[in-house]
Design an enzyme around this catalytic site. Structure first.
Site, PDB file in Angstrom:
ATOM      1  N   LYS A 123       7.457   5.452   0.701  1.00  0.00           N
ATOM      2  CA  LYS A 123       6.204   5.114   1.392  1.00  0.00           C
ATOM      3  C   LYS A 123       5.118   6.015   0.838  1.00  0.00           C
ATOM      4  CE  LYS A 123       4.951   2.384   4.814  1.00  0.00           C
ATOM      5  NZ  LYS A 123       5.574   1.155   5.311  1.00  0.00           N
ATOM      6  N   ASP A 163       0.262  -1.775   3.405  1.00  0.00           N
ATOM      7  CA  ASP A 163       0.585  -1.406   4.782  1.00  0.00           C
ATOM      8  C   ASP A 163      -0.781  -1.362   5.472  1.00  0.00           C
ATOM      9  OD1 ASP A 163       3.123  -0.297   6.366  1.00  0.00           O
ATOM     10  OD2 ASP A 163       1.455   0.948   7.003  1.00  0.00           O
TER      11      ASP A 163
HETATM   12  N1  GLU Z   1       4.563  -1.885   4.578  1.00  0.00           N
HETATM   13  C1  GLU Z   1       5.546  -2.896   4.810  1.00  0.00           C
HETATM   14  C2  GLU Z   1       6.688  -2.322   5.626  1.00  0.00           C
HETATM   15  O1  GLU Z   1       6.455  -1.478   6.473  1.00  0.00           O
HETATM   16  C3  GLU Z   1       5.971  -3.632   3.548  1.00  0.00           C
HETATM   17  C4  GLU Z   1       6.489  -2.784   2.445  1.00  0.00           C
HETATM   18  C5  GLU Z   1       6.732  -3.545   1.129  1.00  0.00           C
HETATM   19  O2  GLU Z   1       6.522  -4.748   1.066  1.00  0.00           O
HETATM   20  O3  GLU Z   1       7.139  -2.873   0.186  1.00  0.00           O
HETATM   21  O4  GLU Z   1       7.817  -2.687   5.521  1.00  0.00           O
END
Ligand code: GLU
Length: 443
Positions: A123, A163
């Protein structure tokens, strides 16, 4: 042993409350599995699992439209790559710090494992606030951010996506800068791209649609369906809007949503075209929705959706937004299901209250995994240089959500915790990541 590990996490990551909360919630699910599968205690497996593989922090300077230079902080926590390249979104919001990114990366590791796709967990993000910034300012920020981050990325290494605060616009600027610096058209290095340049159909819809598919599966275990139910969602971003859209398609009425300024109650059901226009296109606040909607909707400044009677509540805004008091209000009003569209939006006390009251509860790492799962489908399409239709992609998404639901449900059953989706998700995710880590040695 788990107490000791948790104590170490507290000391080593002092003051990181959200990270502690996320770790604690997983560790609390583990005693039963470690008892039955002692090999998963070997080689300090749990100690390694709670320590990110790599944590990056960097300066992001950029110039605003008036010529002033701002300095933000950028982050990428590459948490675990036992199952595949680090995968997870970027969040641009003033609240972003190392704690938040670590909790999100930790959650992502288990979420990604549950999808059954070959993706590890990571992340990132920045404390940059895109609110009120022009497109040019956002572009300059994204370019500066990527100028540092690009060296850590790659389709086989680390694959960010969106996100909170990062959508198609930001992914476009980030991808453009990556392409320029590396001189490579490496489509699989970012997901959430535009459909004309390597993106996947159904990716914008996927988190919300998947959340509702998961909710429908939970209801099915009790012989119920969404048709005719009254739903509230918190938030009014990509996840909330598409959750509302799918719930409406399945015959539910979505009567409320919110943003950081307040909430809107729309008894006949939200006007989703208007909501999309106001929030996703015009980037306006919800009071503007209420104003344009006329007498059908009421706007409550500082109001919360949890006070509105409903059968289904879908917290889809941000972490720890649904506390014990809100849970008790929902229970008092007869809520049947709470499923998390955001990451860890429900406090541990609220989860306990909901579970004790017999409310079906789904943690985000299972219920909102449809977004990242469809990102993995985007990577698959990029690798084979094809684009699937919307229908094909949505069918795959539905299949994956059913698989995640059944895995959590059956795992909870197998470990003597029937109906406990928190335990089911944590244990199943732990087994998947843990088995891969053990097989790959002490690294
Ligand atoms: N931010 C999204 C999550 O919390 C998607 C992450 C992604 O597609 O890599 O899962």
């Amino acid at each position: 042993m788990l107490e000791e590990i948790y104590g170490h996490v507290l000391r080593r990551n002092a003051g990181e409350r959200e990270f502690h909360q996320a770790v604690r919630e997983v560790l609390e699910s583990l005693p039963v599995v470690l008892e039955r599968r002692p090999e998963l205690c070997q080689a300090s497996l749990v100690e390694r699992l709670v320590e990110p593989e790599r944590q990056l922090m960097f300066r992001v300077p950029w110039t605003d439209d008036d010529g002033h230079v701002h300095v933000n902080r950028g982050f990428r926590v590459e948490f675990n790559s036992a199952l595949g390249p680090y995968k997870g979104g970027l969040r641009f919001h003033p609240s972003v710090n190392l704690d938040i990114v670590k909790f999100l990366g930790f959650e992502q590791t288990f979420k990604n494992a549950l999808t059954g796709m070959p993706i590890g967990g990571g992340k990132g993000g920045s404390d940059f606030d895109p609110k009120g910034r022009s497109d040019d300012e956002v572009m300059r920020f994204c370019q500066s951010f990527m100028t540092e981050l690009y060296r850590h990325l790659g389709e086989h290494t680390d694959v960010p996506a969106g996100d909170t605060g990062v959508g198609a616009r930001e992914i476009g600027y980030l991808f453009g800068q990556y392409r320029r610096i590396t001189n490579r058209y490496e489509a699989g290095v970012l997901t959430g791209k535009g459909i004309g340049w390597g993106g996947s159909h159904a990716r914008p819809e996927a988190t919300g649609y998947g959340l509702v598919a998961f909710t429908a599966e939970m209801l099915r275990t009790r012989g119920e369906e969404l048709d005719g139910m009254r739903v509230v969602v918190s938030g009014s971003g990509n996840v909330a809007i598409h959750a509302a859209e799918k719930a409406e398609q399945l015959g539910a009425t979505v009567v409320a949503c919110s943003d950081s300024g307040g909430c809107v109650l729309d008894e006949k059901g939200l006007d989703l075209d208007l909501l999309k226009q106001v929030k996703l296109v015009d980037r306006e606040r919800l009071d503007v929705y209420a104003e344009r909607r006329g007498s059908a909707a009421t706007y409550r400044a500082d109001g919360r959706v949890w006070d509105i009677p409903c059968d289904v509540a879908l917290p889809s805004a941000t972490q720890n937004e649904l506390d014990e008091d809100a849970a008790r209000t929902l229970i008092g009003n007869g809520v049947r299901v709470v499923a998390e569209g955001a990451n860890m939006p429900t406090t541990p006390e609220a989860v306990r209250a909901l579970r004790e009251a017999g409310v079906l509860f789904a943690p985000g790492k299972a219920a909102n995994a449809g977004g990242v799962a469809t990102s993995a489908l985007e990577m698959q399409q990029n690798a084979s240089r094809v684009t699937w239709s919307f229908e094909t992609t949505e069918d795959r998404l539905s299949e994956i959500m059913r698989h995640i639901h059944d895995t959590c449900y059956e795992t909870a059953d197998r470990y003597g915790r029937p109906g406990d989706y928190v335990a089911g998700a944590n244990i199943a995710g732990f087994e998947l990541v843990g088995d891969a880590m053990l097989a790959q040695g002490v690294i």
